[in-house]
Design a protein around this motif. Sequence first.
Motif, PDB file in Angstrom:
ATOM      1  N   TYR A 130       0.932  -1.160   0.018  1.00 31.36           N
ATOM      2  CA  TYR A 130      -0.069   0.173   0.080  1.00 31.36           C
ATOM      3  C   TYR A 130       0.872   1.366   0.132  1.00 31.36           C
ATOM      4  N   CYS A 131       2.235   1.090   0.183  1.00 24.35           N
ATOM      5  CA  CYS A 131       3.167   2.314  -0.044  1.00 24.35           C
ATOM      6  C   CYS A 131       3.154   2.600  -1.284  1.00 24.35           C
ATOM      7  N   ILE A 132       2.826   1.846  -2.449  1.00 29.08           N
ATOM      8  CA  ILE A 132       2.957   2.387  -3.687  1.00 29.08           C
ATOM      9  C   ILE A 132       1.716   3.319  -4.072  1.00 29.08           C
ATOM     10  N   ARG A 133       1.901   4.014  -4.892  1.00 27.23           N
ATOM     11  CA  ARG A 133       0.718   5.190  -5.296  1.00 27.23           C
ATOM     12  C   ARG A 133      -0.340   4.393  -5.667  1.00 27.23           C
ATOM     13  N   ASN A 134      -1.481   4.885  -5.086  1.00 31.18           N
ATOM     14  CA  ASN A 134      -2.770   4.347  -5.509  1.00 31.18           C
ATOM     15  C   ASN A 134      -3.011   2.878  -5.254  1.00 31.18           C
ATOM     16  N   ALA A 135      -2.162   2.112  -4.646  1.00 32.80           N
ATOM     17  CA  ALA A 135      -2.531   0.542  -4.237  1.00 32.80           C
ATOM     18  C   ALA A 135      -3.628   0.381  -3.591  1.00 32.80           C
ATOM     19  N   ALA A 158      -4.462   2.569 -12.765  1.00 36.24           N
ATOM     20  CA  ALA A 158      -3.989   3.615 -11.947  1.00 36.24           C
ATOM     21  C   ALA A 158      -2.685   3.362 -11.040  1.00 36.24           C
ATOM     22  N   LEU A 159      -2.247   2.181 -10.820  1.00 36.66           N
ATOM     23  CA  LEU A 159      -1.264   1.873  -9.994  1.00 36.66           C
ATOM     24  C   LEU A 159       0.163   2.585 -10.377  1.00 36.66           C
TER      25      LEU A 159
END
Length: 547
Positions: free
Chosen positions: A144-149, A161-162
Amino acid sequence: MVDWNALSRRGVLGAGGVAAVAAGATFAWHGAGSARSGRFDSTTFHRGNRAEPDSLDPHLATSQYEYEIVGDMFVGLMTENAAGDPVPGAALGYEASSDGLVYTFHLRPHNWSDGTPVTARDFVYSLRRVLSPKTAAMSAGILYCIRNAQDVNGGRLPPEALGVRAIDDRTLEITFRVEVPYIAQLVTHNATYPVPQHAIEKYGEAWCRPENAVSNGPYVVREWLPNDHILLVKNARFFDAHNAAIERVYYYPTEDYSAALKRFRAGELDMNIGVPSQEIAWVKTALPSALHIAPYLESQYVVFNAVQKPFSDARVRESLSLAIDREVIAAKVLRAGERAAYSFVPPQMPGYPGKAAVRFRSLPMAARIAKAKALLADAGYGPDNPLTFDYNIKNETDPRLVAVALQAMWSEIGAHARIVPSDSKIHYNLLMNQSFAVAEAGWVADYRDAKNFLMWGLAFTKVMNYGSYHNPRFDALMEQADHTVDPLSRGNLMCDAEQIVLDDVALAPVYFAVSRTLVSPAVKGWVDNQINVNRTRFLSLDRSRTV
């Protein structure tokens, strides 16, 4: 109080018949002389691996005994070296942007085991897959640290969108929403492993069966005989195949540690993860060169289903936690160097102040028992209405021993636990589905950072949050820590968050584990480390080495 010395004398906590068997015995390694259809040669390795895996899909793996196998089959952007430290894997290296949010990975040229090139698009596909709500991956929250995850995983945004993209075949870009000081270790995790899109599209859920399996690591699965063994064979197309001395590796489920010890002594296993506590003293004396005990980033705890009565009542949860004599469990039940746990995050966690602890730590045991009884009475329980509940455990040697001890400790406060053992994969399915009241659980570091342990309590982690714990103050502190660059301040924020979990009695820490591994003298290259990872590719065998 329970007479733990008497229990030990009666064999409940002791070595049972082991001492009699060991008395006057002369031990010899038989692996070199075994003649079982050529399976015990110098390039065939036999690993005892605790339990039967549920899946060999790296995105669906949920347990340490699955990680062991898929870690031999797949290589992430980074991988572990012989000492368990992160080193370049599928990527030759990476660099970060000035704000620490964008990482660019440069892939080494290499192929899948079927000869198809591995490209950056495979990693884009794989990260989108593990975060797809259709995959229902337990480990998705780690990313969840990845953008939009989080929004992708929740179905609120499309996979596209990931924050991942392939710049070209050998350049992968990952954009994070927060800084990730643990990046090198994060991308060794199986949730970040690439999986072969072409094989998955062709075979569907059957893609990782032996007849269809494709992997990019040093080994590929050849056989899977449930509850007997899994056989991996060397992947000739692996980029470092020429340095892997082991050609074949058998993985065996060994939930019964005593039976596994006998197999090890007979030369049927070259190593085994797990040594029965009741036989530790004998093994230390009889097999000192084979026994490997080392510090391990693992917490063992009792978890409560916080949304199920009566364990939605904090008084009931605290009473059971108070009644646990952690020092007795560590010193007299387990006896291999485990430490009593009064917190959740292991004390040797790098960069973590480790100041959080259960509030009753300084209370003598008699005072804890008295307080536990009072809390139960206040919650409406007593001799005429005793607290009775099922205690779910893994059907393994040490969990059974600890459960018997806990059962006795809880009975001292008038609480009656029915021990319910299950095979490991069934047990963890019960936990992930919140189909339990009170259960044994353990957390092993996915990466060496306190966040990896504390994310357990975040509401959004879903199946990893076994007890459905939720406290907005905890979530807010963890989010603040995610946006804090200074390591000391970040650590203090997470420490404050851990204290909230302990004060809420979302779980009852029991002990900090050590790794206990039996390793034959024939095995060369074994290195004890904090995560107990020893990939087969770095090992070799010299079957002339005996004791």
